[in-house]
Design an enzyme around this catalytic site. Sequence first.
Site, short mmCIF file in Angstrom:
data_model
loop_
_atom_site.label_atom_id
_atom_site.label_comp_id
_atom_site.label_asym_id
_atom_site.label_seq_id
_atom_site.Cartn_x
_atom_site.Cartn_y
_atom_site.Cartn_z
N THR A 169 0.85 -1.20 0.00
CA THR A 169 0.00 0.00 0.00
C THR A 169 0.87 1.24 0.00
O THR A 169 0.99 1.92 -0.98
CB THR A 169 -0.99 0.05 1.17
OG1 THR A 169 -1.88 -1.06 1.10
CG2 THR A 169 -1.86 1.32 1.07
N TRP A 195 0.59 -9.98 2.73
CA TRP A 195 0.10 -9.20 1.60
C TRP A 195 0.79 -9.66 0.31
O TRP A 195 0.16 -9.79 -0.71
CB TRP A 195 0.35 -7.72 1.83
CG TRP A 195 -0.74 -6.98 2.55
CD1 TRP A 195 -1.59 -6.07 2.01
CD2 TRP A 195 -1.08 -7.07 3.94
NE1 TRP A 195 -2.46 -5.59 2.98
CE2 TRP A 195 -2.17 -6.18 4.17
CE3 TRP A 195 -0.60 -7.81 5.02
CZ2 TRP A 195 -2.75 -6.03 5.43
CZ3 TRP A 195 -1.18 -7.66 6.26
CH2 TRP A 195 -2.25 -6.78 6.45
N ASN A 206 -3.88 -11.51 1.91
CA ASN A 206 -4.76 -10.37 2.11
C ASN A 206 -5.54 -10.00 0.84
O ASN A 206 -4.94 -9.69 -0.20
CB ASN A 206 -3.94 -9.15 2.56
CG ASN A 206 -4.79 -7.93 2.82
OD1 ASN A 206 -5.48 -7.86 3.84
ND2 ASN A 206 -4.76 -6.98 1.90
N GLU A 207 -6.86 -10.05 0.93
CA GLU A 207 -7.78 -9.56 -0.11
C GLU A 207 -7.51 -10.17 -1.48
O GLU A 207 -7.68 -9.51 -2.51
CB GLU A 207 -7.73 -8.03 -0.17
CG GLU A 207 -8.26 -7.38 1.11
CD GLU A 207 -8.13 -5.87 1.12
OE1 GLU A 207 -7.64 -5.29 0.13
OE2 GLU A 207 -8.51 -5.26 2.14
N GLU A 210 -10.38 -6.36 8.90
CA GLU A 210 -9.78 -5.07 8.54
C GLU A 210 -10.92 -4.10 8.31
O GLU A 210 -11.83 -4.34 7.51
CB GLU A 210 -8.90 -5.15 7.29
CG GLU A 210 -8.29 -3.78 6.94
CD GLU A 210 -7.35 -3.82 5.74
OE1 GLU A 210 -6.61 -4.82 5.63
OE2 GLU A 210 -7.37 -2.88 4.93
#
Length: 778
Positions: A85, A127, A172-173, A256
Amino acid sequence: MGGLIAPSGAQAATPTPTAVTIDGTKPGLTFDGVGAISGGGGNSRLLVDYPEPQRSQLLDYLFKPGYGASLQVLKLEIGGDTNSTDGAEPSIEHTRGTVDCNQGYEWWLADQAKARNPDIKFYGLSWGAPGWIGNTGSGGHFWSQDSVNYLMDWMGCATRHHLNVSYLGGWNERGFDKAWYENLKSALVARGYGATKVVAADDTWDVADAMATDPAFKNAVDVVGVHYPCGYMSDFSSCPSPANAQALGKPLWASENGSEDADGGAPAVARGINRGYLDGKMTSFINWPVIASLYPDLFFSTDGMSIANQPWSGTYSIGKTTWVTAHTTQFTKPGWRYIDSASGYLGGARTNGSYVTLKGVNNRDYSTVIETLDATAAQTASFTVKGGLSTGNVHVWSTDLNSTNPADWFVHQQDVTPAHGTYTLTLQPGRVYTVTTTTGQGKGTATPPPAAPMKLPYADGFETPATTTSPKYFADMNGAFQTVACGGGRTGTCLRQMAPTRPINWTDEPYNAPYTMMGDGSWSNYTVTADTMFEQSSTVELLGRVNQQGRNNNGLNAYHLRVSDTGAWSIDKSDTSWHFTTLASGTTTALGTGRWHTVALTLDNATLTASIDGTAVGSTTDTSFTNGRAGLGVTGYQTDQFDNFALTPGTPTTHTGPIASALPGTCARPTAGTSGAAVQLWACDGSAQQVWTRTNGTLTHNGKCLDVTGGGTANGTPVELWDCNGGANQQWAPQPDGSLMSAQSGRCLDDPAGATADGTPLEIWDCNGGANQRWTLP
């Protein structure tokens, strides 16, 4: 203060009071805690480099019970050498089989959190991942046995750091692979980590559908973790979960949530903590991120509990989000139970606000957390306590989120003795309240020093050990830059880019080469110098005037001096979409590999000059970027080295004229030439009252500086004239889109609502590129 206690039966402030029965014999689900995330983008990177005592103060505000946010869960990024990010976290295993458990700063942070709160729960999540994972070449494949083994290596490192990891997730995601989660569960049990609970899938509610139809997958997953169930970057007014998720019999978490400003996002966080349980039976709220301890030009630079982006000065600001979080964390503990019959919406209407009640494991204590953020008038709530819970004194704490005065946040407002187990509360709008039988709460009183720019010259030979393996102030954006023993026949310690292959990415930037940056965004004219050593055929770079980064590293406003082992060099500029423009280029004598050379980039107003081994090899002119920090990089995933990094100041330049808004015909002017004079918008008239002098990062009028009042960092903080003191709240960084960013807060000089009337007061606000934030400077 708002929120007064009245005797039972007193006149209600609203015709529809709320009656609440707090019955200790009717518990609901088990509370799993409120926490926050370190990672998902380097958001806590600068915290470790803060000086004492400010570093300990910030850590206390995050983790110390009865002091600040008192976080109960800390979710840690499992580093993968790739941007996640607003930065990259280093891997413990850059190459297969070579494990270094001292990589990164998450271990340090976890240790600090545990020292303050031995009961804190840790939760690990990836991530990205190093490129060797998956055996498919560059980029790799996450859903593989390699990544399961990698997580077991990370768990081993946690054990070496004496950390008990309570929860472990997947990717993650990025969806889920059912067989992978089953393998992860088996590996945890086989390796002796059977107490660690598996969380899936840190993404959407789709995972609940899959678990409902696959018993093996369901058995492998202990907690259903979903991201942003209240909506992304919303007001968190509604937080539902599907019926099939609730029917699983597993804990449901907002694993989250947040992505909200440290101050402006506090109302959303307060709603979300309560409403996640009321609407969706979610028993944990985990805020992203834990703290905004990253450089202001990064996209999410003000999100978190607090803002701490100037380690050289030690300044920081404690956000309102800290205090709305404390309204739950300081009055409860994981293992407490919700009381469903004492939780709901005030007056039966969502717009009146919400309340949740939890009871302690001793079956005597209880706490009720109330928010009235959308209410427009005072209202009453009457409480009757029964079922073995304490009918003794209750303590009332409140936060007025409509106030900008920190003295109105997290205040011990009043104590009351219930009459026959009953009491009535008058609730003012825009508040968060906690009513509790517990004691031991408190509000930290540490005061930060004033902000100040980072002064030049600056040098780092990488010989002085930093707290972690990252050198002081350097924030990696891709790759992993670590201090190691020098190569090429040089003694001492050097900086090396450690990731030898492209990692498994989380972000989708078109250019994802390793680079790291450091320093003050208001720097203008300077020379950045470093010794470099090519370990293999490759190209290194020095970065100058680094300022705004595109979201998720999808671009960077910066100048790059690129030098190859072949002797080829170029001066390039990049923008926030990673479009590169070559401004000058050439070739000098081949530098070769395994030998040290000195490269330098000089930025002198519009003139950019490249030097190699003390000889200028070329120059160019460009006016795109006037200021920004410095950095180092490698244009691919090669393991090159750097040493003797140095920044030498250039000659300051002065420009005089108006500060004109992009809104036609309007200029900034102070109401007077004295300290404390408000700065406002007026029709441009060419008068001396509208003349400013710009020198590097400061703007002065009548010898006074354009100043963010009180060193404030919150949206809406006004600007004024003040005695020049070198503070970062007096440093302004012009951006390529015409906006003017405060070097302290990362927010931009703003004309509220785009008003054009004479006398409109100017302020700072989140940078958005609007015409009301674009200025033509002298």
